[in-house]
Write a protein that holds these residues in place. Structure first.
Motif, mmCIF file in Angstrom:
data_model
loop_
_atom_site.group_PDB
_atom_site.id
_atom_site.type_symbol
_atom_site.label_atom_id
_atom_site.label_comp_id
_atom_site.label_asym_id
_atom_site.label_seq_id
_atom_site.Cartn_x
_atom_site.Cartn_y
_atom_site.Cartn_z
ATOM 1 N N GLU A 35 0.828 -1.209 0.000
ATOM 2 C CA GLU A 35 0.000 0.000 0.000
ATOM 3 C C GLU A 35 0.867 1.266 0.000
ATOM 4 N N GLU A 36 1.906 1.277 0.835
ATOM 5 C CA GLU A 36 2.723 2.476 1.005
ATOM 6 C C GLU A 36 3.661 2.736 -0.166
ATOM 7 N N HIS A 37 4.280 1.681 -0.681
ATOM 8 C CA HIS A 37 5.357 1.877 -1.652
ATOM 9 C C HIS A 37 4.959 1.596 -3.098
ATOM 10 N N VAL A 38 3.809 0.954 -3.309
ATOM 11 C CA VAL A 38 3.392 0.628 -4.678
ATOM 12 C C VAL A 38 2.052 1.277 -5.015
ATOM 13 N N LYS A 39 1.014 0.883 -4.329
ATOM 14 C CA LYS A 39 -0.327 1.328 -4.683
ATOM 15 C C LYS A 39 -0.510 2.834 -4.554
ATOM 16 N N GLU A 40 -0.206 3.378 -3.377
ATOM 17 C CA GLU A 40 -0.433 4.820 -3.166
ATOM 18 C C GLU A 40 0.416 5.691 -4.093
ATOM 19 N N PRO A 41 1.715 5.382 -4.305
ATOM 20 C CA PRO A 41 2.487 6.175 -5.267
ATOM 21 C C PRO A 41 1.954 6.090 -6.698
ATOM 22 N N LEU A 42 1.478 4.905 -7.099
ATOM 23 C CA LEU A 42 0.915 4.771 -8.441
ATOM 24 C C LEU A 42 -0.327 5.642 -8.607
ATOM 25 N N LEU A 43 -1.202 5.618 -7.627
ATOM 26 C CA LEU A 43 -2.424 6.417 -7.718
ATOM 27 C C LEU A 43 -2.101 7.909 -7.717
ATOM 28 N N GLU A 44 -1.106 8.303 -6.944
ATOM 29 C CA GLU A 44 -0.699 9.710 -6.938
ATOM 30 C C GLU A 44 -0.089 10.099 -8.285
ATOM 31 N N PHE A 45 0.691 9.194 -8.859
ATOM 32 C CA PHE A 45 1.286 9.448 -10.176
ATOM 33 C C PHE A 45 0.196 9.655 -11.227
ATOM 34 N N ILE A 46 -0.851 8.849 -11.166
ATOM 35 C CA ILE A 46 -1.955 8.963 -12.129
ATOM 36 C C ILE A 46 -2.621 10.336 -12.017
ATOM 37 N N VAL A 47 -2.891 10.766 -10.794
ATOM 38 C CA VAL A 47 -3.497 12.085 -10.581
ATOM 39 C C VAL A 47 -2.597 13.177 -11.156
ATOM 40 N N ASP A 48 -1.318 13.110 -10.839
ATOM 41 C CA ASP A 48 -0.387 14.156 -11.254
ATOM 42 C C ASP A 48 -0.121 14.134 -12.753
ATOM 43 N N PHE A 49 -0.300 12.970 -13.388
ATOM 44 C CA PHE A 49 0.004 12.874 -14.815
ATOM 45 C C PHE A 49 -1.131 13.383 -15.704
ATOM 46 N N GLU A 50 -2.312 13.541 -15.147
ATOM 47 C CA GLU A 50 -3.462 13.916 -15.982
ATOM 48 C C GLU A 50 -3.215 15.176 -16.821
ATOM 49 N N PRO A 51 -2.702 16.289 -16.266
ATOM 50 C CA PRO A 51 -2.473 17.459 -17.117
ATOM 51 C C PRO A 51 -1.442 17.218 -18.211
ATOM 52 N N TYR A 52 -0.423 16.413 -17.926
ATOM 53 C CA TYR A 52 0.545 16.058 -18.965
ATOM 54 C C TYR A 52 -0.151 15.277 -20.080
ATOM 55 N N LEU A 53 -0.957 14.302 -19.678
ATOM 56 C CA LEU A 53 -1.652 13.463 -20.641
ATOM 57 C C LEU A 53 -2.564 14.282 -21.532
ATOM 58 N N HIS A 54 -3.324 15.190 -20.940
ATOM 59 C CA HIS A 54 -4.283 15.971 -21.716
ATOM 60 C C HIS A 54 -3.607 17.050 -22.555
ATOM 61 N N SER A 55 -2.345 17.356 -22.257
ATOM 62 C CA SER A 55 -1.593 18.243 -23.147
ATOM 63 C C SER A 55 -1.193 17.521 -24.425
ATOM 64 N N ILE A 56 -1.199 16.178 -24.383
ATOM 65 C CA ILE A 56 -0.913 15.366 -25.567
ATOM 66 C C ILE A 56 -2.202 15.080 -26.323
ATOM 67 N N SER A 57 -3.195 14.614 -25.619
ATOM 68 C CA SER A 57 -4.519 14.352 -26.205
ATOM 69 C C SER A 57 -5.555 14.315 -25.088
ATOM 70 N N GLU A 58 -6.650 15.012 -25.278
ATOM 71 C CA GLU A 58 -7.716 15.008 -24.278
ATOM 72 C C GLU A 58 -8.587 13.770 -24.357
ATOM 73 N N HIS A 59 -8.310 12.889 -25.309
ATOM 74 C CA HIS A 59 -9.133 11.695 -25.481
ATOM 75 C C HIS A 59 -8.603 10.489 -24.713
ATOM 76 N N PHE A 60 -7.528 10.690 -23.925
ATOM 77 C CA PHE A 60 -6.998 9.603 -23.115
ATOM 78 C C PHE A 60 -7.263 9.909 -21.640
ATOM 79 N N VAL A 61 -7.403 8.861 -20.849
ATOM 80 C CA VAL A 61 -7.949 9.005 -19.504
ATOM 81 C C VAL A 61 -6.914 8.650 -18.438
ATOM 82 N N ALA A 62 -6.809 9.505 -17.426
ATOM 83 C CA ALA A 62 -6.044 9.220 -16.216
ATOM 84 C C ALA A 62 -7.056 9.021 -15.091
ATOM 85 N N ASP A 63 -7.316 7.774 -14.749
ATOM 86 C CA ASP A 63 -8.360 7.417 -13.791
ATOM 87 C C ASP A 63 -7.701 6.874 -12.529
ATOM 88 N N SER A 64 -7.802 7.613 -11.436
ATOM 89 C CA SER A 64 -7.090 7.251 -10.211
ATOM 90 C C SER A 64 -7.909 6.372 -9.263
#
Length: 229
Positions: A35-64
């Motif tokens: 939970e501490e070292h894998v799951k929670e960091p991955l979910l945080e990465f997904i949240v933080d990556f959303e603006p990067y992703l949508h700068s490439i294409s708004e048709h792809f989804v970052a779902d945390s």
């Protein structure tokens, strides 16, 4: 440029130990580490990556969401597998197209495992109609395909991977200049990183740069299957 560190060496240490102790008792005793070292960091990465992703294409989804979102679950589906190990020994994220409902949709991918870290882009194991559409698009627009896969930055960073037919696909010219691409059953490109890069501050920028570099390739495939990019 981001300075945040999302992943630590403990992620790879946990996955390495899980590889050697892939059973429910060990995982239960070490679930807090997961939970501490894998799951929670991955979910945080997904949240933080959303603006990067949508700068490439708004048709792809970052779902945390922890279940049914961009993060792959750690639990293996062993119903039809000879390998009954209950857990995956990699952590992974798939930023798939909004029209996709599975891992077989067009998407950007991050794979984290001991001694195996890579970014991916493309369509993994598409069904026969989807492969047929991609093949026809390559034939109809060879210059577009050449531009997508021949860009120097893309060719330097990415390798085209996946399974291919042994013989030319039925109905296609066996002398076509892009025959090897027409024979592909997977359309996936991968770009490798090492663990030090992943655990360094700003890895999210490096991953985003890889996704941007693969964008023309992704755009060709996405358009080929009739989806907006």
């Amino acid at each position: 440029m981001a300075t945040q560190t999302h992943f630590t060496p403990e992620l790879f240490e946990f996955l390495s130990e899980l590889r050697a102790n892939n059973d429910r008792d060990w995982f239960g005793a070490n679930k807090g580490r997961y939970e501490e070292h894998v799951k929670e960091p991955l979910l945080e990465f997904i949240v933080d990556f959303e603006p990067y992703l949508h700068s490439i294409s708004e048709h792809f989804v970052a779902d945390s969401r922890a279940n049914g979102g961009s993060m792959f679950r750690i639990y293996r589906d062993v119903r039809f597998s000879k390998d009954k190990s209950p857990y995956k020994t990699q952590a992974a994220v798939h930023f798939r197209h909004e029209a996709g409902k599975s891992a077989h949709a067009p998407g950007f991918y991050l794979h984290l495992a001991p001694d195996e870290v890579f970014a991916g882009a493309g369509i993994w194991r598409p069904d026969s109609p989807t492969v047929g559409r991609i093949r026809r698009r390559i034939v109809e627009d060879p210059n577009g395909w050449k531009s997508a896969v021949g860009d120097p930055r893309f060719a330097e960073k990415f390798d085209l991977t996946g399974d291919s037919l042994k013989r030319p696909p039925k109905g296609f010219d066996p002398e076509h200049p892009y025959l090897e691409d027409l024979k592909r059953k997977d359309h996936v490109a991968t770009c490798h990183f090492d663990e030090d890069e992943v655990t360094a501050a700003g890895f999210i920028d490096a991953f985003a740069d890889a996704c941007r570099t693969s964008s023309p390739y992704m755009e060709f495939l996405t358009a080929a299957v009739g989806l907006p990019y």
